[in-house]
Design an enzyme around this catalytic site. Structure first.
Site, PDB file in Angstrom:
ATOM      1  CB  THR A   1       0.737  84.189  13.779  1.00  0.00           C
ATOM      2  OG1 THR A   1      -0.204  83.409  14.562  1.00  0.00           O
ATOM      3  CG2 THR A   1       0.937  85.533  14.477  1.00  0.00           C
ATOM      4  CD  GLU A   2      -4.161  82.370  11.124  1.00  0.00           C
ATOM      5  OE1 GLU A   2      -5.277  82.358  11.665  1.00  0.00           O
ATOM      6  OE2 GLU A   2      -3.506  83.421  10.936  1.00  0.00           O
TER       7      GLU A   2
END
Length: 255
Positions: free
Chosen positions: A131-132
């Site tokens: 999810t960066e």
């Protein structure tokens, strides 16, 4: 922040920060590295099971650590990135089989931790995701391993979207190996570990892993160094600063 034990030739390493969803902190990374180093030299350990306490397997970096990142210099961020890189590479190249027992969500760096294990068993409602990109980070280190394991198209799909996916889709993509009901997870993992222990040669498994890792060793090493540098530079970008601030304040970033 971790517990270790040995039972029936299985070395268990248990993440033990349930109150923080087993999120990464420098101490946790160091303890993990120490545990793997110890189990590598223990002849009575043939297979490693990496598991976690609480509802989450690992949620990535914790809030307190994200706050500290805001004040890091490039050199400090590079050292930090290389420290996590060393852990991931230690597990990926570990001479003994490593099985992830995923009883809950594995997100961002936590999903990366699972990725570098040899096998992963997960409960049906576990969520996975890199999810960066949603908070301005770069999923740099894991991209190297994921590209090698899944190929370019699947890696791009997971990393650029940042989407969360459930265990059945993760299995379909090849990210995990089996979906298991919660009440059967521990036994299924231990039974699989015992199959490896009783049916397979220790030397042959180690040499097979060594061969597979050597196939891309030169390019992987160069790419990991590049990834660590990109990670460190990316942390000071305004998008990353804004994303972390939004994450900490529980607000939606304005992209």
């Amino acid at each position: 922040m971790i517990r270790t034990e040995i039972e029936n030739r299985i070395g268990f390493i248990t993440l033990n920060r349930p109150e923080k969803r087993n999120a990464f902190a420098p101490q946790l990374v160091e303890e993990l590295r120490g545990a793997f180093t110890e189990f590598e030299t223990r002849d009575e350990v043939k297979v490693i099971v990496l598991r976690a306490e609480g509802k989450a397997f690992c949620a990535g970096a914790d809030l307190a650590y994200l706050q500290k990142l805001q004040g890091f210099t490039y050199e400090e961020n590079l050292d930090d990135s290389r420290n996590l890189m060393s852990l991931f590479d230690q597990i990926y190249n570990f001479p003994k089989v490593v099985i992830a027992q995923v009883q809950g969500h594995a997100l961002a760096g936590g999903c990366g931790l699972m990725t570098v294990c040899d096998f992963a068993f997960a409960v049906p409602d576990a969520l996975f995701g890199y999810t960066e990109v949603k908070i301005g980070f770069i999923p740099a280190l894991v991209s190297v391993y994921l590209h090698e394991l899944l190929g370019g198209a699947k890696t791009q799909r997971l990393l650029l979207s940042g989407d969360l996916i459930l265990a059945p889709l993760a299995k379909e993509l090849g990210l995990i190996h089996q979906v298991v009901e919660p009440e059967l997870l521990s036994k299924t993992v231990e039974d699989f570990a015992q199959q490896l222990i009783h049916n397979n040669s220790t030397h042959s498994m180690a040499e097979t892993k060594k061969l597979l890792r050597q196939l891309h060793a030169d390019s992987r090493g160069k790419n990991l160094q590049l990834a660590a540098e990109m990670n460190a530079r990316g942390r000071s970008h305004p998008d990353c600063v804004h994303g972390i601030e939004s994450f900490l304040s529980k607000s939606k970033p304005n992209w």
